[in-house]
Scaffold this motif. Structure first.
Motif, short mmCIF file in Angstrom:
data_model
loop_
_atom_site.label_atom_id
_atom_site.label_comp_id
_atom_site.label_asym_id
_atom_site.label_seq_id
_atom_site.Cartn_x
_atom_site.Cartn_y
_atom_site.Cartn_z
N SER A 139 0.84 -1.19 0.00
CA SER A 139 0.00 0.00 0.00
C SER A 139 0.88 1.25 0.00
CB SER A 139 -0.90 0.01 1.23
OG SER A 139 -0.13 0.30 2.40
N MET A 140 0.30 2.39 -0.30
CA MET A 140 1.03 3.66 -0.29
C MET A 140 1.60 3.91 1.10
SD MET A 140 2.07 6.08 -2.29
CE MET A 140 1.03 6.14 -3.75
N GLN A 141 0.84 3.61 2.14
CA GLN A 141 1.32 3.82 3.52
C GLN A 141 2.53 2.93 3.82
OE1 GLN A 141 -0.24 6.80 3.80
NE2 GLN A 141 -0.02 6.36 5.96
N GLU A 142 2.53 1.71 3.33
CA GLU A 142 3.67 0.83 3.54
C GLU A 142 4.90 1.34 2.80
OE1 GLU A 142 1.55 -3.52 4.18
OE2 GLU A 142 1.63 -2.68 2.14
N LYS A 143 4.69 1.88 1.62
CA LYS A 143 5.81 2.44 0.86
C LYS A 143 6.37 3.68 1.57
CE LYS A 143 4.32 0.58 -3.52
NZ LYS A 143 3.68 0.79 -4.81
N ILE A 144 5.48 4.53 2.04
CA ILE A 144 5.93 5.71 2.80
C ILE A 144 6.72 5.27 4.02
CG2 ILE A 144 5.13 7.63 4.25
CD1 ILE A 144 2.82 7.99 2.19
N ALA A 145 6.23 4.26 4.72
CA ALA A 145 6.92 3.75 5.92
C ALA A 145 8.31 3.23 5.58
CB ALA A 145 6.07 2.67 6.59
N GLU A 146 8.46 2.60 4.43
CA GLU A 146 9.76 2.09 4.02
C GLU A 146 10.75 3.23 3.77
OE1 GLU A 146 11.56 -0.98 0.68
OE2 GLU A 146 9.40 -0.94 1.03
N LEU A 147 10.29 4.28 3.12
CA LEU A 147 11.15 5.45 2.87
C LEU A 147 11.44 6.19 4.17
CD1 LEU A 147 9.54 6.80 -0.42
CD2 LEU A 147 11.43 5.18 -0.17
N GLU A 148 10.44 6.31 5.01
CA GLU A 148 10.60 6.94 6.33
C GLU A 148 11.66 6.20 7.14
OE1 GLU A 148 8.23 6.55 10.46
OE2 GLU A 148 6.98 6.94 8.71
N ASP A 149 11.62 4.89 7.13
CA ASP A 149 12.58 4.07 7.87
C ASP A 149 14.00 4.39 7.42
OD1 ASP A 149 13.06 1.80 9.76
OD2 ASP A 149 13.91 0.90 7.94
N TYR A 150 14.20 4.51 6.12
CA TYR A 150 15.52 4.85 5.60
C TYR A 150 15.97 6.21 6.15
CZ TYR A 150 19.28 6.35 2.61
OH TYR A 150 20.49 6.83 2.17
N ILE A 151 15.11 7.21 6.07
CA ILE A 151 15.47 8.55 6.54
C ILE A 151 15.79 8.54 8.03
CG2 ILE A 151 14.58 10.89 6.95
CD1 ILE A 151 13.06 10.60 4.28
N MET A 152 14.95 7.90 8.81
CA MET A 152 15.14 7.91 10.27
C MET A 152 16.42 7.19 10.69
SD MET A 152 12.73 9.84 11.07
CE MET A 152 12.48 9.82 12.82
N LYS A 153 16.86 6.24 9.89
CA LYS A 153 18.07 5.48 10.24
C LYS A 153 19.34 6.00 9.59
CE LYS A 153 15.69 1.14 11.16
NZ LYS A 153 15.38 -0.20 10.66
N LYS A 154 19.22 6.67 8.45
CA LYS A 154 20.42 6.99 7.66
C LYS A 154 20.69 8.47 7.44
CE LYS A 154 21.19 2.61 6.55
NZ LYS A 154 22.35 1.89 7.03
N CYS A 155 19.75 9.36 7.73
CA CYS A 155 19.91 10.77 7.38
C CYS A 155 20.08 11.65 8.61
CB CYS A 155 18.70 11.25 6.56
SG CYS A 155 18.51 10.34 5.02
N LEU A 156 21.21 12.30 8.71
CA LEU A 156 21.48 13.14 9.87
C LEU A 156 20.78 14.48 9.79
CD1 LEU A 156 25.28 12.44 10.35
CD2 LEU A 156 23.37 11.54 11.66
N TRP A 157 20.41 14.94 8.59
CA TRP A 157 19.78 16.26 8.46
C TRP A 157 18.48 16.37 9.24
CZ3 TRP A 157 15.07 15.64 6.26
CH2 TRP A 157 14.89 14.61 5.33
N GLN A 158 17.85 15.26 9.54
CA GLN A 158 16.58 15.30 10.28
C GLN A 158 16.77 15.70 11.74
OE1 GLN A 158 15.04 11.93 12.05
NE2 GLN A 158 16.56 10.54 11.18
#
Length: 116
Positions: free
Chosen positions: A4-23
């Motif tokens: 689903s779109m929500q699952e896809k968003i969650a997958e991208l969110e997971d990447y950002i929360m684990k790998k991106c320091l700018w957040q």
């Protein structure tokens, strides 16, 4: 099985929360600016649209956006099969989610401390 779109968003969110320091910037205004620019540019790159790189600030956001767009393409092969309209909806949903997690829904009260 289609995600689903929500699952896809969650997958991208997971990447950002684990790998991106700018957040993790320390002020609300900076987080909002980062979210808008980096995620906005990432959206344009995924949609194969032009992105301005005229100012040093734009170039800084662009580097993060290029890195993220490439990571998304590599980690989420389902992106290649999505229509551009769906990618736009996906990235808008991701922006809303990240903005909530890092700004409006954050419990970090130092984000709005005027004495910093």
């Amino acid at each position: 099985m289609a995600e689903s779109m929500q699952e896809k968003i969650a997958e991208l969110e997971d990447y950002i929360m684990k790998k991106c320091l700018w957040q993790f910037h320390s002020r609300t205004w900076d987080r909002k600016r980062q979210n808008e620019n980096i995620l906005g540019m990432t959206k344009h790159l995924l949609l194969e649209e032009p992105v301005s790189r005229e100012t040093p600030e734009e170039r800084c956001y662009w580097v993060d956006a290029v890195t993220m767009a490439e990571a998304f393409k590599t980690r989420c092969p389902w992106l290649a099969g999505m229509a551009k309209e769906d990618i736009a909806v996906l990235m808008d949903g991701l922006y809303e989610r990240i903005d909530h997690l890092t700004v409006s829904g954050s419990l970090n009260q130092e984000l709005n401390d005027q004495h910093y």
